[in-house]
Design an enzyme around this catalytic site. Structure first.
Site, short mmCIF file in Angstrom:
data_model
loop_
_atom_site.label_atom_id
_atom_site.label_comp_id
_atom_site.label_asym_id
_atom_site.label_seq_id
_atom_site.Cartn_x
_atom_site.Cartn_y
_atom_site.Cartn_z
N ARG A 14 1.36 -1.11 -0.31
CA ARG A 14 0.11 0.13 -0.02
C ARG A 14 1.07 1.27 0.00
NH1 ARG A 14 -2.38 -3.84 2.77
NH2 ARG A 14 -4.86 -4.81 2.23
N HIS A 59 -0.88 -2.50 -4.64
CA HIS A 59 -0.67 -2.96 -5.62
C HIS A 59 -0.78 -2.99 -7.20
CE1 HIS A 59 0.19 -6.10 -2.49
NE2 HIS A 59 -0.97 -6.83 -2.00
N HIS A 67 2.74 -12.82 -5.67
CA HIS A 67 1.60 -12.82 -4.84
C HIS A 67 0.68 -14.55 -4.56
CE1 HIS A 67 -1.77 -11.51 -2.58
NE2 HIS A 67 -1.43 -10.51 -2.18
N TYR A 114 -0.84 -17.23 -3.25
CA TYR A 114 -1.38 -18.25 -2.15
C TYR A 114 -0.96 -19.57 -1.62
CZ TYR A 114 -4.61 -13.84 -1.71
OH TYR A 114 -5.16 -12.24 -1.82
N GLU A 159 4.78 -12.49 1.26
CA GLU A 159 5.77 -11.78 0.00
C GLU A 159 6.49 -11.17 -0.13
OE1 GLU A 159 1.88 -9.11 -1.21
OE2 GLU A 159 0.53 -10.58 0.48
#
Length: 387
Positions: free
Chosen positions: A116, A141, A214, A216, A352
């Site tokens: 951010r 992002h 990113h 997961y 990340e």
């Protein structure tokens, strides 16, 4: 029979037999040389008619990683459990259309700026730059169409350790960022079941850069399960507290005595719902940046994730100074993923590697400014084993 003639015939037979044997050896060597460890297929069509491709990398152990040049997205990643059984351990979609519908950055490359930036703006060399506010009042992002939503130029490199080299040129002013940024990312599937990601970038005007991936992860291989039983360790004495919009306050806070202390391997579920901790309340769980105790820029082991049922262990190594640990708090059961599985709350976690969030606005943080003539270079490795 003439002894001389007999000897000549015997020598001829031996030469013929040797030639046949040599031919078999050459055939075998040729077959090995042409063995394909990276292949390409069509992934789907973009709205503008361009085609996105999918590259499948494999190694001799049986690990398979599939990556699209759309967003540099890892769509599939198999890893062995303690019985040697391979299973996909990442969240994602079965087709390009799934990603185009909108997903929370599953497996994608993130840029120009991962994480951010407060109020969608920053000042660089005396000039103010405005970014899209795509995360409440903040920029997240890379913007509305960040690096996760562009088509990268792809170059596959076959071999025992196959590589996918990706390149993208971001124009000056794209998503509000200054400078034409040429970014290159190389994925390499190593023989030891590691995936190495090398990031490189250069600019023609001062800009800010913070690249990451990113993915997961759910090491159980069952994406319908939560990740609360996963055990995490992070080599960090400090983390970055955030405000209610998840922007760092500027403080580097000690993890000691808090639910943010992962120096010893700890189950995620141990402190994730501790509503007495205001940081947990703000993040709705873990969505924070940990600052490594080792501040060197060398490749170093910084984190591990262990899933007890499968025995899968993932080790993270990086040259970066920090890592964002996100526990899938905003997954809410509205996304149907691979195999039709609905991704429920906390069914995946992210680690990340990156620089600090909002660094362009915080002079006390390590700089993320890249200037002409300089080169941005970072490396991150995700290594898998089982026990």
């Amino acid at each position: 029979m003439n002894p001389v003639l007999y000897l000549k015939q015997l020598i001829l037979i031996c030469l013929l037999l040797q030639g046949c044997s040599s031919g078999k050896s050459e055939d075998k060597e040729s077959q090995e040389a042409t063995e394909v460890n990276i292949s390409k297929s069509v992934f789907g069509a973009l709205p503008d008619g361009r085609s996105a491709d999918l590259y499948t990398l494999k190694n001799a152990n049986g690990m398979v990683v599939k990556i699209s040049n759309y967003g540099g997205t890892i769509t599939y990643w198999s890893a062995p459990d303690k019985e040697g059984k391979y299973a996909d351990i990442t969240l994602g979609c079965d087709s390009l259309q799934g990603y185009l519908k909108g997903v929370p950055y599953f497996g994608a490359l993130i840029g120009r700026y991962g994480n951010r930036i407060a109020n969608g703006k920053f000042t660089l060399e005396g000039k103010a730059y405005l970014l899209a506010k795509n995360n409440g009042v903040n920029a997240l992002h890379g913007g509305i169409k960040g690096f996760d939503k562009v088509l990268w130029e792809a170059t596959p490199v076959d071999g025992e350790e196959p590589q996918l080299m990706l390149k993208y040129i971001s124009a000056d002013g794209e998503e509000g960022y200054p400078g034409t940024l040429t970014t290159e990312v190389t994925y390499t599937l190593l023989k030891d079941n590691s995936l190495k990601i090398e990031y490189s970038a250069a600019t023609d005007k001062a800009t800010v850069v913070n690249l990451t991936n990113h993915a997961y992860f759910n090491l159980s291989g069952d994406m319908s399960r939560e990740i609360l039983d996963h055990e995490v360790s992070i080599k960090a004495d400090k983390f970055l507290p955030v405000n209610e919009t998840l922007i760092p306050t500027g403080e580097l806070k000690s993890v000691s005595g808090t639910v943010f202390d992962f120096n010893k391997s700890t189950k995620i579920g141990t402190g994730i719902n501790n509503l007495k901790d205001q940081q947990i309340v703000y993040g709705k769980g873990y969505d924070h940046c940990w600052v490594f105790s080792d501040t060197s820029k060398t490749l170093k082991s910084v984190a591990k994730v262990y899933e007890p049922a499968s025995g899968r262990l993932m080790e993270v190594l990086t040259t970066e100074p920090a890592i964002q640990f996100y526990s899938g708090n905003f997954l809410d059961g509205t996304i149907k993923g691979k195999g039709g599985i609905v991704y429920k709350h906390r069914s995946g976690l992210c680690l990340e590697t990156q620089h600090y969030p909002d660094s362009p606005n915080q002079s006390g943080f390590p700089s993320t400014v890249l200037k002409p003539g300089e080169r941005y270079n970072t490396v991150t490795v995700y290594k898998f084993s089982a026990n």
